[in-house]
Write a protein that holds these residues in place. Structure first.
Motif, PDB file in Angstrom:
ATOM      1  N   GLY A 255       0.829  -1.196   0.000  1.00  0.00           N
ATOM      2  CA  GLY A 255       0.000   0.000   0.000  1.00  0.00           C
ATOM      3  C   GLY A 255       0.862   1.244   0.000  1.00  0.00           C
ATOM      4  O   GLY A 255       1.907   1.291  -0.653  1.00  0.00           O
TER       5      GLY A 255
ATOM      6  N   THR B 121      -6.973  -1.173   4.522  1.00  0.00           N
ATOM      7  CA  THR B 121      -5.648  -0.599   4.310  1.00  0.00           C
ATOM      8  C   THR B 121      -4.957  -0.438   5.651  1.00  0.00           C
ATOM      9  O   THR B 121      -5.610  -0.211   6.679  1.00  0.00           O
ATOM     10  CB  THR B 121      -5.720   0.776   3.619  1.00  0.00           C
TER      11      THR B 121
ATOM     12  N   LEU C 121      -1.433   0.718  -7.265  1.00  0.00           N
ATOM     13  CA  LEU C 121      -1.404  -0.308  -6.220  1.00  0.00           C
ATOM     14  C   LEU C 121      -1.962  -1.649  -6.697  1.00  0.00           C
ATOM     15  O   LEU C 121      -1.327  -2.695  -6.520  1.00  0.00           O
ATOM     16  CB  LEU C 121      -2.190   0.163  -4.992  1.00  0.00           C
TER      17      LEU C 121
ATOM     18  N   ARG D 153      -0.085  -4.076  -9.120  1.00  0.00           N
ATOM     19  CA  ARG D 153       1.122  -4.790  -8.693  1.00  0.00           C
ATOM     20  C   ARG D 153       0.825  -6.273  -8.489  1.00  0.00           C
ATOM     21  O   ARG D 153      -0.318  -6.683  -8.295  1.00  0.00           O
ATOM     22  CB  ARG D 153       1.659  -4.189  -7.399  1.00  0.00           C
TER      23      ARG D 153
END
Length: 459
Positions: free
Chosen positions: A285, A329, A433, A436
């Motif tokens: 993150g 998160t 993000l 990935r």
């Protein structure tokens, strides 16, 4: 409505030496929501938020130390120390500490995280002086007696065992290890049976002396409180303990940790005879100071933050594959995590994982539509305000803000930043993000074939 101001006053002693620096960080209407900060000699910070309309107050002390500050041999020391500070001081026994707060109908607790620890008490406003005296005494005068260290070891080991019995909790520790490996952020906050058994009184006491210096502490109080009265009471409590002797000491600023190595494409499977398989799929993150955190918050709400979110609708509502499914998160000083959790029957792990991958890939490539983002902004705005409806939450906000960011944002300012998030902002952070290579952690009774398929799924 609150406004930001930085008026500073310095009070001096008869010798002309500055003894305190006070700022009004946020100015509320008629004093409501006013946030003030005083730095005492010795580097101790005191932050308060005034809410005269309530009859309660929450007092807390934040320590700038967490499990991230432990060496492998000290694994679990921060949390162990949290327990031990309740065991007694020169002024009070453990029973005196608990009974003092119980006798006024208050509540008292503490929590340890990877980068900070907090001790707090919530009481009637008239009992705030008692809460200040008890909590300050605990933080400055703990005996850490050898017999208490030995007795509390069993309690901590039971807490580890209790956590191990809940795979829905363990899978998040497993995911941290999957992402960060054998680094401080990858190890569990509680430590392990081996590390806790290896902690001695001397090791814990040295850890206490090193990390509970006033320059590493932040006092936070919220509710029907008077700032200067709180400052006087806190200073008196710390002076009694001889804790403010270094008058020229300055507070330690927000943590600026070295970059932690984050990995992608790793899979860890823990074979357990559970009724459900517990899954966390995720990727690196962003740090908690990254300005993109507002856009990431909106993205998180839209993806898995509520009953109307994409993941909830696709996995639970449309297909009935899981009861609990959500995204989350975690932001640290230098890095972060984004994860998706789901609990499902073991034979449906592959289906749930495929849906998660498809949705994340879809959002990474195309972003989200305007209706989704409007709902997400509304949800995040509402939850932000509703989550600050009690003095405990207010104390948490101002204490953590001072510790982690070194600044205070008003609720209006937070809402403004959330509302300012655009579809392009969300699309950019999603592409960065979610595009990935993910990592995966699973706990459950999976076959060898299923485990092999999971490795292929994140390849």
């Amino acid at each position: 409505m609150t406004s930001r101001t930085h008026r500073t006053t310095a009070r001096t002693s008869s010798e002309g030496r500055a003894v305190a620096r006070t700022q009004t960080l946020l100015k509320g209407e008629n004093g409501i929501g006013t946030v003030r900060k005083t730095v005492l000699p010795g580097g101790l910070r005191v932050v308060t938020e005034t809410l005269p309309s309530v009859r309660s107050a929450t007092f807390g002390i934040w320590a700038n130390v967490g499990s991230r500050d432990e060496t492998p041999a000290l694994g679990g020391a921060t949390h162990y120390l949290e327990h031990l500070l309740f065991k007694g001081t020169e002024q009070r026994t453990a029973l005196d500490i608990s009974s003092a707060i119980d006798a006024v109908g208050g509540e008292m607790n503490a929590f340890t995280a990877k980068e900070y620890t907090c001790y707090y008490a919530r009481v009637l406003d008239t009992d705030l002086p008692l809460a200040i005296d008890v909590v300050c005494d605990m933080l400055t005068g703990s005996l850490i007696a050898p017999e208490d260290v030995d007795a509390e070891r069993g309690v901590v080991l039971e807490e580890i065992a209790m956590t191990e019995d809940d795979p829905g909790d363990v899978v998040h520790d497993l995911f941290a290890h999957t992402m960060f490996g054998d680094s401080p952020l990858g190890r569990p906050v509680l430590g392990t049976v081996d590390t806790v058994n290896g902690l001695t009184r001397d090791r814990v006491a040295r850890f206490y002396r090193k990390h509970y210096d006033p320059t590493h502490l932040i006092v936070a109080a919220a509710g029907n409180v008077d700032h200067q009265r709180v400052v006087r009471q806190v200073r008196a409590a710390f002076d009694r303990a001889g804790a403010l002797t270094r008058e020229d000491a300055e507070p330690v600023g927000p943590r600026r940790g070295a970059k932690t190595i984050r990995t992608g494409g790793r899979v860890e499977v823990l074979d357990r005879a559970t009724e459900q398989a517990h899954i966390v799929l995720g990727m690196p993150g962003i740090a908690r100071t990254d300005e993109r955190r507002w856009a990431l918050g909106v993205l998180n709400a839209a993806l898995g933050g509520g009953m109307s979110s994409r993941l909830f609708q696709e996995i639970r509502e449309k297909r009935g594959l899981a009861y609990s499914v959500y995204s989350y998160t975690s932001g640290f000083a230098d890095c972060g995590l984004f994860g998706v959790y789901a609990g499902c029957r073991p034979n449906q792990v592959g289906d749930v994982l495929k849906i998660c991958r498809d949705e994340l890939d879809q959002v990474a490539e195309h972003g989200m539509d305007d209706d989704e983002l409007r709902r997400a902004i509304g949800q995040l705005s509402g939850s932000t305000v509703l989550g600050l409806e009690d003095t405990g939450a207010l104390m948490n906000r101002i204490g953590k803000s001072e510790l982690c960011w070194g600044e205070q944002l008003s609720v209006d300012e937070m809402l403004r930043r959330i509302a300012a998030v655009t579809p392009d902002d969300v699309r950019a952070v999603a592409k960065d993000l979610l595009g990935r290579r993910p990592s995966l952690s699973v706990i459950g009774p999976l076959t060898d074939r299923q485990s092999a398929e999971l490795h292929e799924a994140v390849a």
